[in-house]
Design a protein around this motif. Sequence first.
Motif, PDB file in Angstrom:
ATOM      1  N   MET A 174     -69.365  -4.650  26.449  1.00  0.00           N
ATOM      2  CA  MET A 174     -68.852  -4.379  25.097  1.00  0.00           C
ATOM      3  C   MET A 174     -69.265  -2.974  24.649  1.00  0.00           C
ATOM      4  N   ASP A 175     -70.507  -2.590  24.929  1.00  0.00           N
ATOM      5  CA  ASP A 175     -70.972  -1.241  24.573  1.00  0.00           C
ATOM      6  C   ASP A 175     -70.154  -0.173  25.296  1.00  0.00           C
ATOM      7  N   ARG A 176     -69.831  -0.405  26.579  1.00  0.00           N
ATOM      8  CA  ARG A 176     -69.000   0.551  27.324  1.00  0.00           C
ATOM      9  C   ARG A 176     -67.620   0.686  26.676  1.00  0.00           C
ATOM     10  N   LEU A 177     -67.071  -0.443  26.219  1.00  0.00           N
ATOM     11  CA  LEU A 177     -65.769  -0.385  25.553  1.00  0.00           C
ATOM     12  C   LEU A 177     -65.819   0.491  24.309  1.00  0.00           C
ATOM     13  N   ARG A 178     -66.883   0.394  23.542  1.00  0.00           N
ATOM     14  CA  ARG A 178     -67.018   1.195  22.321  1.00  0.00           C
ATOM     15  C   ARG A 178     -66.955   2.690  22.622  1.00  0.00           C
ATOM     16  N   VAL A 179     -67.486   3.070  23.775  1.00  0.00           N
ATOM     17  CA  VAL A 179     -67.510   4.479  24.169  1.00  0.00           C
ATOM     18  C   VAL A 179     -66.213   4.887  24.877  1.00  0.00           C
ATOM     19  N   GLU A 180     -65.763   4.058  25.802  1.00  0.00           N
ATOM     20  CA  GLU A 180     -64.667   4.442  26.694  1.00  0.00           C
ATOM     21  C   GLU A 180     -63.260   4.207  26.130  1.00  0.00           C
ATOM     22  N   LEU A 181     -63.077   3.181  25.301  1.00  0.00           N
ATOM     23  CA  LEU A 181     -61.725   2.944  24.770  1.00  0.00           C
ATOM     24  C   LEU A 181     -61.175   4.168  24.035  1.00  0.00           C
ATOM     25  N   PRO A 182     -61.944   4.798  23.120  1.00  0.00           N
ATOM     26  CA  PRO A 182     -61.407   5.991  22.456  1.00  0.00           C
ATOM     27  C   PRO A 182     -61.086   7.131  23.436  1.00  0.00           C
ATOM     28  N   LYS A 183     -61.877   7.260  24.502  1.00  0.00           N
ATOM     29  CA  LYS A 183     -61.607   8.280  25.514  1.00  0.00           C
ATOM     30  C   LYS A 183     -60.307   7.988  26.254  1.00  0.00           C
ATOM     31  N   ASP A 184     -59.924   6.695  26.336  1.00  0.00           N
ATOM     32  CA  ASP A 184     -58.697   6.277  27.020  1.00  0.00           C
ATOM     33  C   ASP A 184     -57.492   6.236  26.080  1.00  0.00           C
ATOM     34  N   GLY A 185     -57.659   6.742  24.858  1.00  0.00           N
ATOM     35  CA  GLY A 185     -56.537   6.791  23.930  1.00  0.00           C
ATOM     36  C   GLY A 185     -56.400   5.585  23.027  1.00  0.00           C
ATOM     37  N   TRP A 186     -57.405   4.730  22.985  1.00  0.00           N
ATOM     38  CA  TRP A 186     -57.383   3.565  22.102  1.00  0.00           C
ATOM     39  C   TRP A 186     -58.133   3.900  20.821  1.00  0.00           C
ATOM     40  N   GLN A 187     -57.669   3.345  19.713  1.00  0.00           N
ATOM     41  CA  GLN A 187     -58.384   3.478  18.442  1.00  0.00           C
ATOM     42  C   GLN A 187     -59.015   2.129  18.116  1.00  0.00           C
ATOM     43  N   ILE A 188     -60.324   2.125  17.911  1.00  0.00           N
ATOM     44  CA  ILE A 188     -61.003   0.885  17.548  1.00  0.00           C
ATOM     45  C   ILE A 188     -60.746   0.625  16.067  1.00  0.00           C
ATOM     46  N   ILE A 189     -60.105  -0.496  15.792  1.00  0.00           N
ATOM     47  CA  ILE A 189     -59.714  -0.881  14.439  1.00  0.00           C
ATOM     48  C   ILE A 189     -60.808  -1.725  13.781  1.00  0.00           C
ATOM     49  N   ARG A 190     -61.476  -2.524  14.607  1.00  0.00           N
ATOM     50  CA  ARG A 190     -62.518  -3.418  14.094  1.00  0.00           C
ATOM     51  C   ARG A 190     -63.625  -3.499  15.143  1.00  0.00           C
ATOM     52  N   ASP A 191     -64.852  -3.387  14.666  1.00  0.00           N
ATOM     53  CA  ASP A 191     -66.019  -3.548  15.537  1.00  0.00           C
ATOM     54  C   ASP A 191     -67.091  -4.233  14.693  1.00  0.00           C
ATOM     55  N   GLY A 192     -67.205  -5.519  14.871  1.00  0.00           N
ATOM     56  CA  GLY A 192     -68.158  -6.287  14.077  1.00  0.00           C
ATOM     57  C   GLY A 192     -68.248  -7.691  14.613  1.00  0.00           C
ATOM     58  N   VAL A 193     -68.199  -8.661  13.700  1.00  0.00           N
ATOM     59  CA  VAL A 193     -68.221 -10.060  14.103  1.00  0.00           C
ATOM     60  C   VAL A 193     -66.924 -10.719  13.670  1.00  0.00           C
ATOM     61  N   ASP A 194     -66.514 -11.730  14.447  1.00  0.00           N
ATOM     62  CA  ASP A 194     -65.291 -12.452  14.094  1.00  0.00           C
ATOM     63  C   ASP A 194     -65.590 -13.418  12.943  1.00  0.00           C
ATOM     64  N   GLY A 195     -64.605 -14.145  12.519  1.00  0.00           N
ATOM     65  CA  GLY A 195     -64.766 -15.059  11.397  1.00  0.00           C
ATOM     66  C   GLY A 195     -65.258 -16.438  11.774  1.00  0.00           C
ATOM     67  N   SER A 196     -65.706 -16.619  13.003  1.00  0.00           N
ATOM     68  CA  SER A 196     -66.169 -17.938  13.441  1.00  0.00           C
ATOM     69  C   SER A 196     -67.541 -18.249  12.842  1.00  0.00           C
ATOM     70  N   ARG A 197     -67.898 -19.505  12.879  1.00  0.00           N
ATOM     71  CA  ARG A 197     -69.206 -19.931  12.395  1.00  0.00           C
ATOM     72  C   ARG A 197     -70.320 -19.223  13.163  1.00  0.00           C
ATOM     73  N   ALA A 198     -70.098 -18.984  14.444  1.00  0.00           N
ATOM     74  CA  ALA A 198     -71.109 -18.335  15.283  1.00  0.00           C
ATOM     75  C   ALA A 198     -71.211 -16.833  15.022  1.00  0.00           C
ATOM     76  N   GLY A 199     -70.188 -16.250  14.406  1.00  0.00           N
ATOM     77  CA  GLY A 199     -70.214 -14.804  14.167  1.00  0.00           C
ATOM     78  C   GLY A 199     -70.245 -14.014  15.453  1.00  0.00           C
ATOM     79  N   SER A 200     -69.328 -14.316  16.361  1.00  0.00           N
ATOM     80  CA  SER A 200     -69.292 -13.657  17.668  1.00  0.00           C
ATOM     81  C   SER A 200     -68.910 -12.192  17.535  1.00  0.00           C
ATOM     82  N   PRO A 201     -69.565 -11.310  18.312  1.00  0.00           N
ATOM     83  CA  PRO A 201     -69.174  -9.904  18.312  1.00  0.00           C
ATOM     84  C   PRO A 201     -67.701  -9.761  18.713  1.00  0.00           C
TER      85      PRO A 201
END
Length: 146
Positions: free
Chosen positions: A70-97
């Motif tokens: 997941m950490d690699r994605l945070r760094v590499e996705l923007p380099k590959d032309g992706w824009q990160i729209i959301r980086d946090g926890v989902d709406g589940s009870r567990a609060g998954s990254p």
Amino acid sequence: MRTRDSDTVKAGVERASSRIAEILDVKGKVVKTGAMTSHCSDYGTDEEVYRARHPWSIHKAPFTDMQKGMDRLRVELPKDGWQIIRDGVDGSRAGSPQIVAESKGGEFAVDIRLHRASKVGNAPDLLEVTVESACYRSEQGLPRHP
């Protein structure tokens, strides 16, 4: 809205999925299906508008390896032309990254979630990935399903 060839869109979704798997670089058991075509829910089922989706997951890998992926994605996705729209926890009870990103031009989107093992139901640690295309009108009418 663009008119596109369904097979071409599915192939593009699978290529984007493969690239995301390369960036994640997590060794584990991969559960993968081919890309599927479905009606684009943004337009209802009466419209001849579709979206290709490619869901897959990784389990039987150390949780820390999946976190590093997941950490690699945070760094590499923007380099590959992706824009990160959301980086946090989902709406589940567990609060998954969760990371949600869109490709340059908005042709594809990806939703990646990291789930901790659950003692209830014996669910394993799981890295869940879904890549989907933007909605499109099919050149052939109703897309072919394998």
